[in-house]
Design a protein around this motif. Structure first.
Motif, PDB file in Angstrom:
ATOM      1  N   PRO A 394       0.811  -1.231   0.000  1.00 53.07           N
ATOM      2  CA  PRO A 394       0.000   0.000   0.000  1.00 53.07           C
ATOM      3  C   PRO A 394       0.839   1.274   0.000  1.00 53.07           C
ATOM      4  O   PRO A 394       0.490   2.267  -0.667  1.00 53.07           O
ATOM      5  N   LEU A 395       1.957   1.266   0.751  1.00 60.72           N
ATOM      6  CA  LEU A 395       2.825   2.433   0.754  1.00 60.72           C
ATOM      7  C   LEU A 395       3.450   2.673  -0.619  1.00 60.72           C
ATOM      8  O   LEU A 395       3.526   3.821  -1.095  1.00 60.72           O
ATOM      9  N   LEU A 396       3.888   1.594  -1.257  1.00 60.37           N
ATOM     10  CA  LEU A 396       4.498   1.746  -2.573  1.00 60.37           C
ATOM     11  C   LEU A 396       3.465   2.165  -3.613  1.00 60.37           C
ATOM     12  O   LEU A 396       3.793   2.904  -4.560  1.00 60.37           O
ATOM     13  N   GLU A 397       2.230   1.707  -3.479  1.00 58.95           N
ATOM     14  CA  GLU A 397       1.181   2.143  -4.396  1.00 58.95           C
ATOM     15  C   GLU A 397       0.924   3.646  -4.258  1.00 58.95           C
ATOM     16  O   GLU A 397       0.803   4.375  -5.254  1.00 58.95           O
ATOM     17  N   TYR A 417      10.343   8.101 -11.607  1.00 63.84           N
ATOM     18  CA  TYR A 417       9.072   7.445 -11.937  1.00 63.84           C
ATOM     19  C   TYR A 417       9.299   5.947 -12.175  1.00 63.84           C
ATOM     20  O   TYR A 417       8.550   5.092 -11.681  1.00 63.84           O
ATOM     21  N   LEU A 418      10.355   5.609 -12.906  1.00 62.18           N
ATOM     22  CA  LEU A 418      10.658   4.205 -13.202  1.00 62.18           C
ATOM     23  C   LEU A 418      11.001   3.438 -11.932  1.00 62.18           C
ATOM     24  O   LEU A 418      10.547   2.299 -11.736  1.00 62.18           O
ATOM     25  N   ASN A 419      11.784   4.046 -11.049  1.00 62.16           N
ATOM     26  CA  ASN A 419      12.161   3.367  -9.804  1.00 62.16           C
ATOM     27  C   ASN A 419      10.940   3.094  -8.921  1.00 62.16           C
ATOM     28  O   ASN A 419      10.832   2.017  -8.299  1.00 62.16           O
ATOM     29  N   ALA A 420      10.035   4.049  -8.851  1.00 62.20           N
ATOM     30  CA  ALA A 420       8.826   3.853  -8.046  1.00 62.20           C
ATOM     31  C   ALA A 420       7.984   2.701  -8.597  1.00 62.20           C
ATOM     32  O   ALA A 420       7.422   1.894  -7.842  1.00 62.20           O
ATOM     33  N   ARG A 421       7.919   2.632  -9.917  1.00 63.35           N
ATOM     34  CA  ARG A 421       7.149   1.539 -10.540  1.00 63.35           C
ATOM     35  C   ARG A 421       7.820   0.193 -10.276  1.00 63.35           C
ATOM     36  O   ARG A 421       7.161  -0.788  -9.933  1.00 63.35           O
ATOM     37  N   SER A 472      -3.925  -1.498  -6.800  1.00 64.56           N
ATOM     38  CA  SER A 472      -4.406  -0.422  -7.660  1.00 64.56           C
ATOM     39  C   SER A 472      -4.386  -0.800  -9.124  1.00 64.56           C
ATOM     40  O   SER A 472      -5.055  -0.181  -9.935  1.00 64.56           O
ATOM     41  N   PHE A 473      -3.598  -1.832  -9.472  1.00 59.98           N
ATOM     42  CA  PHE A 473      -3.376  -2.084 -10.876  1.00 59.98           C
ATOM     43  C   PHE A 473      -3.908  -3.454 -11.231  1.00 59.98           C
ATOM     44  O   PHE A 473      -3.204  -4.432 -11.214  1.00 59.98           O
TER      45      PHE A 473
END
Length: 481
Positions: A394-397, A417-421, A472-473
């Motif tokens: 949940p935190l990473l989402e 953005y890429l690292n977060a994904r 979420s995905f």
């Protein structure tokens, strides 16, 4: 789940108390000519959509697995041996001629003597009963071996079923990763059109989409391989159509199921280790030692019975030609000092019997160690899976959502953005790995204690839609490129 009885049907029925089939979503994977892949999830009745349940998988394996045919043949061989060993000693008919074709008065058959006799053996020491008892215990030993084989087969079905379930989740995650890569590409293109990002980032984003699609194709192949491995347990043959294009309307696709029902993330409550260890005595591997010990005792009794000397008797009629009279003849014989000749066989049988108890003690220690390893490993895997699902993911989402918004506003770089994904995808892969390990260790425990864990650890009715609400995905966001 893995509690075994002597009959295969009873084995399956013992599972029905906690293995529940549920209506799950059906995964349809479609491959286009360009190599792109699409997935859609729809709730349908499991029987109509080709969804396999664990109970059905176990029924098929117990019915069709060729390992059990061996026991039928071995039992037939034991029955034949028992039939032979239960026979009493046979009779012998003998004819003897004396004093003929000689010289003088014994010339020709004038003074001949003819004897017709019947003989047999009187077995002493209960040899016949000992042989029959040995055959009975061989049948009991074979039944114990069959239970061990059935227990091992049920455990293997469960493990491969878990692998298929994990393959489904990995495939869904691969499509989610593709969906994320495509959304990232759209975001990069928008920024590039606005002139706020170099065009090189578009190429990197396009390459990321291609890599995600390659990964999805690889996961699809692994999913098919896991299904093949499961189907082989009930002797369903491999054919080329398993690697061809398949969808819901394909009635000839193999194996005969598309997906499996279950929830990878549901675990039963912990049971105290002492309670589990107390149940380990029910393991067929330990019960087989008791059957083997009885078999060795029967062999020892048979060896001791061989020390008793048998009596051979003879009864017949003698014809005296010179006087024209007949007379009865009778006799018996028995070996002398033969009882000591069997001392070596008795000592050998005693040593083999005592060896069984020593091997049982060793096996119990090994089972204790295996149970301890599976118990602690399962606890750690469950803890890891729960922390990932309840806290980390949940935190990473949330972080990915914020990073995406910040990237669109120009506050973060493409690399951020890429690292977060990637961090989110890695966490979700770790969740699948930990949940799969927890279920595998649970299956190991069930195999060791020869009965199911409480509260139906495996594949409880827990809708996939509820799980998708926590992430979420979902795969519904995937769009074919």
């Amino acid at each position: 789940m893995l509690s075994i009885s002597s009959a295969a049907q009873a084995e399956v029925q013992s599972l029905s108390t906690y293995v529940k089939s549920s209506n799950k979503s059906t995964t349809e994977v479609k491959s286009s000519n360009k190599g792109t892949t699409d997935v859609s999830i729809n709730n349908r009745n499991s029987a109509a959509s080709g969804t396999l349940t664990l109970a059905v998988a176990i029924q098929r394996a117990l019915k069709e697995n060729p390992a059990f045919k061996v026991f039928t043949l071995r039992q037939a061989a034991i029955n034949g041996q028992q039939q032979t060993q239960a026979l009493a000693p046979g009779y012998q008919l003998a004819f003897e001629a004396e004093n003929f074709a000689g010289s003088g008065e014994l010339k020709g058959f004038a003074g001949a003597e003819f004897t017709v006799s019947l003989s047999s053996v009187i077995e002493m020491g209960g040899k016949r009963d000992a042989r029959r008892d040995l055959g009975t215990h061989r049948s009991a030993m074979l039944a114990a071996e069959r239970k061990i084989t059935a227990l091992t087969l049920l455990a293997e079905v469960t493990r491969r079923y878990i692998n298929v379930l994990a393959g489904q989740e990995s495939l869904l995650l691969a499509f989610d990763a593709t969906s994320l890569a495509e959304e990232t590409l759209l975001a990069v293109e928008k920024r590039a059109k606005a002139g706020s990002t170099p065009k090189a980032e578009i190429k990197r984003a396009m390459a990321a989409v291609g890599n995600a699609r390659l990964s999805a194709s690889s996961k699809q192949q692994k999913f098919v391989a896991a299904k093949m491995s499961l189907a082989l347990l009930w002797n369903e043959k491999w054919n080329e159509s398993w690697n061809e294009k398949w969808n819901e309307s394909s009635n000839n696709s193999s194996p005969t199921f598309n997906t499996v029902a279950g929830n990878l993330y549901h675990f039963s409550p912990d049971v105290a280790f002492e309670q589990l260890y107390a149940k380990i005595q029910k393991n067929p591997a330990l019960l087989a030692f008791a059957s083997e010990e009885r078999l060795k005792n029967a062999q020892l009794r048979l060896a001791k019975s061989q020390s008793s000397t048998d009596i051979q008797w003879t009864l017949g009629v003698k014809q005296l030609q010179d006087v024209g009279d007949t007379a009865l003849v009778a006799g018996f014989s028995m070996p002398l000092f033969s009882s000591s000749n069997n001392d070596g066989a008795i000592l050998s049988a005693q040593a083999e019997r005592d060896e069984v108890q020593a091997r049982k003690t060793t096996a119990l220690l090994q089972l204790h160690n295996q149970l301890q390893q599976a118990y602690s490993s399962r606890q750690q895997a469950i803890y890891t899976a729960n922390r990932l699902r309840e806290t980390i993911i949940p935190l990473l989402e949330a972080a990915l959502t914020e990073t995406q918004i910040a990237y669109q506003r120009g506050l973060y770089s493409y690399l951020d953005y890429l690292n977060a994904r990637q961090e989110l995808l890695l966490a979700r892969r770790a969740l699948i790995k930990s949940a799969t390990a927890a279920l595998h260790f649970g299956a190991d425990i069930e195999q060791l204690i020869a009965e199911p864990l409480p509260a139906s650890q495996h594949f409880a009715q827990y809708g996939r839609q509820h799980l998708q609400q926590q992430t979420s995905f979902s795969s519904n966001r995937f769009t074919q490129g």
